[in-house]
Design a protein around this motif. Structure first.
Motif, mmCIF file in Angstrom:
data_model
loop_
_atom_site.group_PDB
_atom_site.id
_atom_site.type_symbol
_atom_site.label_atom_id
_atom_site.label_comp_id
_atom_site.label_asym_id
_atom_site.label_seq_id
_atom_site.Cartn_x
_atom_site.Cartn_y
_atom_site.Cartn_z
ATOM 1 N N GLU A 112 -4.564 10.690 -6.698
ATOM 2 C CA GLU A 112 -5.845 10.220 -6.144
ATOM 3 C C GLU A 112 -5.764 8.747 -5.749
ATOM 4 O O GLU A 112 -6.275 8.355 -4.697
ATOM 5 C CB GLU A 112 -6.972 10.434 -7.163
ATOM 6 C CG GLU A 112 -7.370 11.882 -7.320
ATOM 7 C CD GLU A 112 -8.347 12.090 -8.468
ATOM 8 O OE1 GLU A 112 -8.729 11.108 -9.154
ATOM 9 O OE2 GLU A 112 -8.725 13.258 -8.688
ATOM 10 N N ASN A 113 -5.119 7.925 -6.582
ATOM 11 C CA ASN A 113 -4.961 6.506 -6.262
ATOM 12 C C ASN A 113 -4.129 6.306 -4.997
ATOM 13 O O ASN A 113 -4.445 5.458 -4.158
ATOM 14 C CB ASN A 113 -4.317 5.757 -7.428
ATOM 15 C CG ASN A 113 -5.254 5.625 -8.610
ATOM 16 O OD1 ASN A 113 -6.468 5.747 -8.476
ATOM 17 N ND2 ASN A 113 -4.683 5.396 -9.777
ATOM 18 N N ILE A 114 -3.071 7.078 -4.851
ATOM 19 C CA ILE A 114 -2.225 6.965 -3.656
ATOM 20 C C ILE A 114 -2.997 7.386 -2.411
ATOM 21 O O ILE A 114 -2.934 6.707 -1.374
ATOM 22 C CB ILE A 114 -0.930 7.791 -3.827
ATOM 23 C CG1 ILE A 114 -0.034 7.134 -4.885
ATOM 24 C CG2 ILE A 114 -0.188 7.935 -2.501
ATOM 25 C CD1 ILE A 114 1.181 7.940 -5.272
ATOM 26 N N ILE A 115 -3.748 8.456 -2.496
ATOM 27 C CA ILE A 115 -4.537 8.909 -1.338
ATOM 28 C C ILE A 115 -5.598 7.880 -0.988
ATOM 29 O O ILE A 115 -5.830 7.582 0.196
ATOM 30 C CB ILE A 115 -5.148 10.303 -1.609
ATOM 31 C CG1 ILE A 115 -4.018 11.340 -1.622
ATOM 32 C CG2 ILE A 115 -6.193 10.658 -0.566
ATOM 33 C CD1 ILE A 115 -4.428 12.719 -2.037
ATOM 34 N N THR A 116 -6.218 7.282 -1.992
ATOM 35 C CA THR A 116 -7.203 6.221 -1.737
ATOM 36 C C THR A 116 -6.541 5.042 -1.030
ATOM 37 O O THR A 116 -7.084 4.494 -0.071
ATOM 38 C CB THR A 116 -7.855 5.753 -3.056
ATOM 39 O OG1 THR A 116 -8.467 6.871 -3.682
ATOM 40 C CG2 THR A 116 -8.880 4.671 -2.803
ATOM 41 N N TYR A 117 -5.362 4.672 -1.496
ATOM 42 C CA TYR A 117 -4.639 3.567 -0.854
ATOM 43 C C TYR A 117 -4.317 3.905 0.608
ATOM 44 O O TYR A 117 -4.489 3.078 1.496
ATOM 45 C CB TYR A 117 -3.340 3.257 -1.609
ATOM 46 C CG TYR A 117 -2.530 2.181 -0.948
ATOM 47 C CD1 TYR A 117 -2.827 0.841 -1.151
ATOM 48 C CD2 TYR A 117 -1.484 2.499 -0.078
ATOM 49 C CE1 TYR A 117 -2.106 -0.156 -0.524
ATOM 50 C CE2 TYR A 117 -0.749 1.504 0.555
ATOM 51 C CZ TYR A 117 -1.067 0.183 0.335
ATOM 52 O OH TYR A 117 -0.355 -0.808 0.956
ATOM 53 N N ILE A 118 -3.847 5.120 0.845
ATOM 54 C CA ILE A 118 -3.489 5.539 2.204
ATOM 55 C C ILE A 118 -4.695 5.457 3.132
ATOM 56 O O ILE A 118 -4.608 4.912 4.235
ATOM 57 C CB ILE A 118 -2.890 6.967 2.191
ATOM 58 C CG1 ILE A 118 -1.497 6.943 1.565
ATOM 59 C CG2 ILE A 118 -2.833 7.565 3.591
ATOM 60 C CD1 ILE A 118 -0.904 8.315 1.313
#
Length: 170
Positions: A112-118
């Motif tokens: 979820e954190n990676i998708i938010t960053y993307i």
């Protein structure tokens, strides 16, 4: 068959070459012997033994020695320590030492954190590349054709994006 006679004739020479380069590991010696046998078969198929060489044994010696040296160079480049190998004086394996187990909750949070960053830090074009490559399973060539760029350009772009995400995550 003639190839079997050739293999038998040069068996001693193959062992001499392996001893010259100082290989002591039994498995590596066997690999090198097999590589030399395969190289002799290739030379036979190319017709080297049918040609009239003045010093064919010298030629074969040089060919086999070059083959052994090339295999050793390749082996040295690809040598690594297995992650499943036990660490010295320890009951743990390398893999246990290097990574901590990820539970399902932690994995979900990381994703979820990676998708938010993307979605918040990457451009629309970069997001589209990530989407096509990782979520739509498109090949680099397919993405390149649709964007009128080379496969290599797409590969470099995706690698740059991944490195950016890695730097952020650390």
């Amino acid at each position: 068959m003639e190839i079997e006679r050739i293999l038998e004739k040069y068996k001693h020479l193959m062992l001499v070459i392996i001893n010259q380069v100082g290989v002591t590991d039994w498995f590596l010696r066997e690999d090198l012997l097999q590589e030399q046998r395969m190289h002799l078969v290739q030379l036979y198929r190319k017709g080297v033994f049918q040609k009239k060489f003045e010093n064919i044994d010298d030629y074969i010696f040089i060919c086999l020695k070059r083959r052994v040296i090339n295999v050793l160079i390749q082996e040295k480049r690809s040598r690594y320590t297995s992650l499943n190998k036990k660490m010295l004086d320890s009951e743990f394996e390398y893999i246990d030492f290097l990574i901590e187990p990820i539970n399902a909750d932690n994995y979900q949070t990381i994703l979820e954190n990676i998708i938010t960053y993307i979605t918040s830090h990457l451009s629309v074009e970069e997001q589209a590349l990530i989407n096509l490559y990782f979520f739509k399973n498109k090949t680099l060539e397919e993405i390149g054709k649709s964007n009128n760029v080379s496969r290599e350009t797409i590969r470099r772009s995706i690698k740059k994006i991944i490195n950016e995400i890695r730097r952020w995550y650390r």
